[in-house]
Design a protein around this motif. Sequence first.
Motif, PDB file in Angstrom:
ATOM      1  N   PRO A 114      -5.512   1.499   9.028  1.00  0.00           N
ATOM      2  CA  PRO A 114      -4.513   1.981   8.077  1.00  0.00           C
ATOM      3  C   PRO A 114      -3.347   2.648   8.801  1.00  0.00           C
ATOM      4  O   PRO A 114      -3.422   2.941   9.992  1.00  0.00           O
ATOM      5  N   TYR A 115      -2.273   2.860   8.080  1.00  0.00           N
ATOM      6  CA  TYR A 115      -1.066   3.532   8.569  1.00  0.00           C
ATOM      7  C   TYR A 115      -0.251   2.674   9.538  1.00  0.00           C
ATOM      8  O   TYR A 115       0.720   3.145  10.117  1.00  0.00           O
TER       9      TYR A 115
ATOM     10  N   ASP B 253      -4.112   0.690   2.123  1.00  0.00           N
ATOM     11  CA  ASP B 253      -3.779  -0.154   3.272  1.00  0.00           C
ATOM     12  C   ASP B 253      -4.829  -1.240   3.485  1.00  0.00           C
ATOM     13  O   ASP B 253      -4.511  -2.354   3.912  1.00  0.00           O
TER      14      ASP B 253
ATOM     15  N   SER C 249       1.832  -1.031   9.736  1.00  0.00           N
ATOM     16  CA  SER C 249       2.349  -2.128   8.928  1.00  0.00           C
ATOM     17  C   SER C 249       2.103  -3.479   9.602  1.00  0.00           C
ATOM     18  O   SER C 249       1.666  -3.546  10.758  1.00  0.00           O
TER      19      SER C 249
ATOM     20  N   GLY D 168       0.788  -1.223   0.000  1.00  0.00           N
ATOM     21  CA  GLY D 168       0.000   0.000   0.000  1.00  0.00           C
ATOM     22  C   GLY D 168       0.815   1.265   0.000  1.00  0.00           C
ATOM     23  O   GLY D 168       0.445   2.267  -0.605  1.00  0.00           O
ATOM     24  N   ARG D 169       1.980   1.242   0.652  1.00  0.00           N
ATOM     25  CA  ARG D 169       2.765   2.471   0.777  1.00  0.00           C
ATOM     26  C   ARG D 169       3.387   2.918  -0.546  1.00  0.00           C
ATOM     27  O   ARG D 169       3.849   4.034  -0.663  1.00  0.00           O
TER      28      ARG D 169
ATOM     29  N   ARG E 137      -4.580   6.526   0.690  1.00  0.00           N
ATOM     30  CA  ARG E 137      -3.731   5.669   1.522  1.00  0.00           C
ATOM     31  C   ARG E 137      -4.554   4.695   2.359  1.00  0.00           C
ATOM     32  O   ARG E 137      -4.181   3.528   2.529  1.00  0.00           O
TER      33      ARG E 137
END
Length: 255
Positions: A155-156, A91, A158, A79-80, A87
């Motif tokens: 999201p955001y 994610d 990992s 996703g990054r 975003r």
Amino acid sequence: MQKNMENILISIPCSDNTGKRREPISRVLLKLSGEALAGDHKTGFDEITVMEVARQVRCLVDDAIQVGVVIGGGNFWRGRTSETIDRTKADQIGMLATVMNCIYTSEIFRYAGMKTRIMTPFACGTFTDVFSKDAANEAFDRKEVVFFAGGTGHPYFSTDMGAALRAIEIEADLILAARAVDGVYDSDPKVNPEAKKYDTISMKEVVEKQLGVMDLAAAVLCMENKMPMKVFGLQEKESIIRAVKGSSDGTTITV
């Protein structure tokens, strides 16, 4: 192909000469990268690689070690690296990629003779169970390998953070980080041929030097909650077993 898979399971028994465990270990969290599962294919799955992982994990299970597994989604989606979609949505696609990886790997583990359970932080129809610590512990007590898919569900963050979080929640003794690189280096060994490999390093140093072992937030979480880690190359012979027994050539990250 099925006959070849069976040969992998029966022709290479659990090794007895990789060293004895230095400390009693009863529960580990195995973190696998999606790219590692793809092998030379780079995307999708390399069944030979996954079957070898299953063989080694079964050796641990047969040795009464409880195993949780987190798998990244990089063999399908990162996703990054997307610059064309939101975003959060990118994610979310990555989270679903980890679910696919866990379903596939879980089935290979079952083929290898293990019982498995897949848990996600969000409802995923009948494919998975929603995560709870109590349910995970009950699954471990039933000698099931528990797959923690879907990252943190947000999201955001990992899958490194997902692995750190789940390892701490289930009170694992150790995170086993199986990578394409065989340990922690002071710089990228793919770029710098003179890069120095650490045999042992503290999580505090990893954070302070920002060595890129895992994302910084996950490293800080491990440091604050005293969660040690072993980083090693997945392709090394008996790599997972040796990491548990303390005889791996990888890097031990202390806390």
